[in-house]
Design a protein around this motif. Structure first.
Motif, short mmCIF file in Angstrom:
data_model
loop_
_atom_site.label_atom_id
_atom_site.label_comp_id
_atom_site.label_asym_id
_atom_site.label_seq_id
_atom_site.Cartn_x
_atom_site.Cartn_y
_atom_site.Cartn_z
N MET A 93 0.82 -1.22 0.00
CA MET A 93 0.00 0.00 0.00
C MET A 93 0.85 1.27 0.00
O MET A 93 0.31 2.35 0.03
CB MET A 93 -0.91 0.02 1.24
N ARG A 94 2.14 1.13 0.07
CA ARG A 94 3.07 2.26 0.20
C ARG A 94 2.68 3.12 1.41
O ARG A 94 2.67 4.36 1.35
CB ARG A 94 3.09 3.11 -1.08
N LEU A 95 2.32 2.44 2.48
CA LEU A 95 1.78 3.14 3.66
C LEU A 95 2.76 4.17 4.21
O LEU A 95 2.37 5.30 4.55
CB LEU A 95 1.39 2.11 4.71
N VAL A 96 4.03 3.82 4.23
CA VAL A 96 5.03 4.73 4.81
C VAL A 96 5.13 6.00 3.96
O VAL A 96 5.13 7.12 4.48
CB VAL A 96 6.39 4.00 4.94
N ASP A 97 5.17 5.82 2.63
CA ASP A 97 5.27 7.00 1.75
C ASP A 97 3.97 7.80 1.76
O ASP A 97 3.99 9.03 1.72
CB ASP A 97 5.58 6.55 0.31
N GLU A 98 2.85 7.10 1.80
CA GLU A 98 1.55 7.79 1.77
C GLU A 98 1.36 8.66 3.01
O GLU A 98 0.77 9.74 2.94
CB GLU A 98 0.40 6.77 1.70
N ILE A 99 1.84 8.20 4.15
CA ILE A 99 1.69 9.00 5.37
C ILE A 99 2.76 10.08 5.44
O ILE A 99 2.52 11.21 5.88
CB ILE A 99 1.75 8.11 6.63
N GLY A 100 3.95 9.75 4.95
CA GLY A 100 5.06 10.73 4.95
C GLY A 100 5.31 11.26 6.35
O GLY A 100 5.42 10.50 7.31
N ASP A 101 5.37 12.61 6.47
CA ASP A 101 5.66 13.23 7.77
C ASP A 101 4.38 13.59 8.53
O ASP A 101 4.44 14.25 9.56
CB ASP A 101 6.46 14.53 7.57
N ASP A 102 3.24 13.17 8.00
CA ASP A 102 1.97 13.57 8.63
C ASP A 102 1.75 12.89 9.97
O ASP A 102 2.24 11.78 10.20
CB ASP A 102 0.78 13.24 7.72
N ASN A 103 0.97 13.55 10.79
CA ASN A 103 0.51 12.99 12.06
C ASN A 103 -1.00 12.97 11.96
O ASN A 103 -1.64 14.02 11.91
CB ASN A 103 0.96 13.93 13.19
N LEU A 104 -1.59 11.78 11.85
CA LEU A 104 -3.02 11.68 11.52
C LEU A 104 -3.81 11.06 12.67
O LEU A 104 -3.33 10.11 13.31
CB LEU A 104 -3.20 10.81 10.27
N SER A 105 -5.02 11.56 12.86
CA SER A 105 -5.89 10.95 13.86
C SER A 105 -6.26 9.55 13.39
O SER A 105 -6.14 9.23 12.20
CB SER A 105 -7.16 11.78 14.04
N HIS A 106 -6.80 8.74 14.32
CA HIS A 106 -7.21 7.38 13.97
C HIS A 106 -8.18 7.42 12.79
O HIS A 106 -8.00 6.71 11.79
CB HIS A 106 -7.86 6.71 15.18
N SER A 107 -9.19 8.30 12.85
CA SER A 107 -10.19 8.26 11.78
C SER A 107 -9.62 8.81 10.48
O SER A 107 -9.96 8.31 9.39
CB SER A 107 -11.49 8.95 12.18
N ALA A 108 -8.74 9.83 10.56
CA ALA A 108 -8.16 10.35 9.31
C ALA A 108 -7.31 9.26 8.64
O ALA A 108 -7.36 9.09 7.41
CB ALA A 108 -7.31 11.57 9.62
N LEU A 109 -6.57 8.51 9.45
CA LEU A 109 -5.73 7.44 8.89
C LEU A 109 -6.60 6.33 8.32
O LEU A 109 -6.34 5.79 7.23
CB LEU A 109 -4.82 6.90 10.01
N ARG A 110 -7.65 5.99 9.06
CA ARG A 110 -8.57 4.94 8.60
C ARG A 110 -9.19 5.34 7.25
O ARG A 110 -9.22 4.56 6.30
CB ARG A 110 -9.68 4.75 9.65
N GLU A 111 -9.63 6.60 7.17
CA GLU A 111 -10.28 7.06 5.93
C GLU A 111 -9.28 7.15 4.78
O GLU A 111 -9.60 6.85 3.64
CB GLU A 111 -10.93 8.43 6.15
N LYS A 112 -8.06 7.55 5.09
CA LYS A 112 -7.03 7.68 4.04
C LYS A 112 -6.86 6.36 3.29
O LYS A 112 -6.69 6.34 2.08
CB LYS A 112 -5.72 8.10 4.70
N PHE A 113 -6.92 5.24 4.05
CA PHE A 113 -6.69 3.94 3.41
C PHE A 113 -7.99 3.17 3.15
O PHE A 113 -7.97 2.06 2.63
CB PHE A 113 -5.72 3.11 4.26
N GLY A 114 -9.12 3.75 3.52
CA GLY A 114 -10.42 3.13 3.22
C GLY A 114 -10.72 1.89 4.04
O GLY A 114 -11.45 1.00 3.59
#
Ligand SMILES: C[S@@+](CC[C@H](N)C(=O)[O-])C[C@H]1O[C@@H](n2cnc3c(N)ncnc32)[C@H](O)[C@@H]1O
Length: 350
Positions: free
Chosen positions: A27-48
């Motif tokens: 999923m390229r999860l590490v690159d997709e998140i990059g330097d962001d700090n995301l809430s649980h729901s933002a992260l959940r929604e980012k990856f569906g």
């Protein structure tokens, strides 16, 4: 010598860490998140991901030190950024992702709530259609396999229940699977007059088979065949062992509500489960946390996205909604399981 396959059961769970790692890379999860700090729901929604998949997968990634969690949210650990990203000289992704195949794609689909049309859930309520447990041969392997774990933990579990409810007259083992907990509670609790095994017909048949082959005294054991989403029999003590983890919080709550409706004021609930943990103090606790988080992912997969292991606070929150409070400290039994006790809030002294 009593056969004890516990070590093999545990070893099998660790394949989940490999699956999760390969999914991260796919999923390229590490690159997709990059330097962001995301809430649980933002992260959940980012990856569906579904909610149950997200809580399970993110917990495992925390234990695997790919994600880190602070009050502000989730971010990628420096180690993962260095070793699992694309286009970084230090990355080991090209090597680590070799051999990744269809199993990873199917797993990512499951995280997103998709599974093949012909996939069957492991368990269900009586009105919810066919399950794996309706195939008698497969169901026997599952039930007998699980019962060999129950045979290990039944004695320490019964000892823990006996300490908390020495004068109980009746006990219901909800989602019983086998008669071992009943047998050992009857041995450990002299005041106990009967134990009710509650299970669906397709599970109870194996509990009966085990009673016969092991020649367990049936005189104080009753079989209650039925759906715990409809009702549970009246009892002073309820044991719900390795069963909450097959369901999402709303279904887990329905079982607790039925127990609540049938239990006397001074009754006791024992939730016996592998507990998810995302913090540890030493290597041995970390290994246990990894085992539990891997186990949660196995449950998620076997139940087509319904089940998972819950954290201690999550159990407390679900029981708390129904008016229960923890009674005493958690008691580790065996095979990675822990017994949690709950009483009605107004009966608790601690
Ligand atoms: C994972 S097994 C746990 C068995 C045992 N308590 C243990 O700790 O090993 C879950 C049990 O719940 C039963 N079960 C699943 N859905 C059910 C339902 N709707 N009503 C009653 N029992 C159910 C299954 O047949 C199975 O025996």
């Amino acid at each position: 010598m009593k056969m004890d396959a516990a070590r093999f059961y545990a070893l099998l769970r660790f394949e989940e860490a490999s699956l999760a790692l390969r999914a991260v890379m796919r999923m390229r999860l590490v690159d997709e998140i990059g330097d962001d700090n995301l809430s649980h729901s933002a992260l959940r929604e980012k990856f569906g991901f579904t909610e149950q998949a997200a809580r399970t997968f993110f917990a495992l990634l925390q234990v695997m030190e790919i994600l880190q969690h602070t009050e502000d949210g989730h971010s990628v650990t420096p180690l993962a950024a260095e070793c699992l990203a694309d286009g970084v000289a230090s990355s080991r992704k090209p090597y680590l992702s070799m051999g990744t195949g269809d199993d990873v794609d199917a797993f990512i689909d499951l995280l997103r709530g998709k599974h093949p049309d012909d996939a069957l859930p492991l368990y269900s309520g009586e009105d919810a259609g066919e399950t794996v447990m309706d195939n008698t041969d497969v169901a026997r392997e599952i039930a007998i396999g699980l019962s060999s774990r129950a045979r290990n933990f039944a004695q320490p579990l019964a000892a823990a229940v006996a300490t908390k409810a020495a004068s109980a007259k009746t006990l219901a083992d909800v989602g019983a699977g086998s008669p071992y907990v009943a047998r050992d509670c009857l041995n450990a609790m002299p005041e106990l007059q009967k134990v009710m095994l509650v299970d669906r017909v397709n599970g109870m048949q194996f509990a009966r088979e085990i009673m016969d082959t092991e020649r367990i005294d049936a005189s104080r054991i009753e079989f209650h065949e039925g759906d715990f989403f409809n009702a549970v029999p009246k009892a002073d003590v309820y044991v719900l062992s390795n069963t909450a983890h097959d369901w999402r919080p709303p279904e887990y709550s329905v079982i607790i509500d039925h127990i609540n409706a049938s239990m006397p004021e001074d009754g006791l609930i024992c939730i016996h489960e592998p507990i998810l943990m995302t913090a540890w103090k030493n290597d041995s606790e970390w290994l246990h946390a990894l085992w539990m988080a891997c186990y949660a992912q196995t449950l998620l997969r076997f139940t087509l996205g319904e089940g998972t292991c819950y954290k201690l606070e999550e159990h407390h929150a679900i029981l708390g909604k129904a008016g229960f409070e923890p009674s005493g400290s958690p008691v580790p039994t065996s095979d990675g399981c822990t017994a949690l006790f709950y009483q009605r809030a107004d009966r608790c002294e601690n």
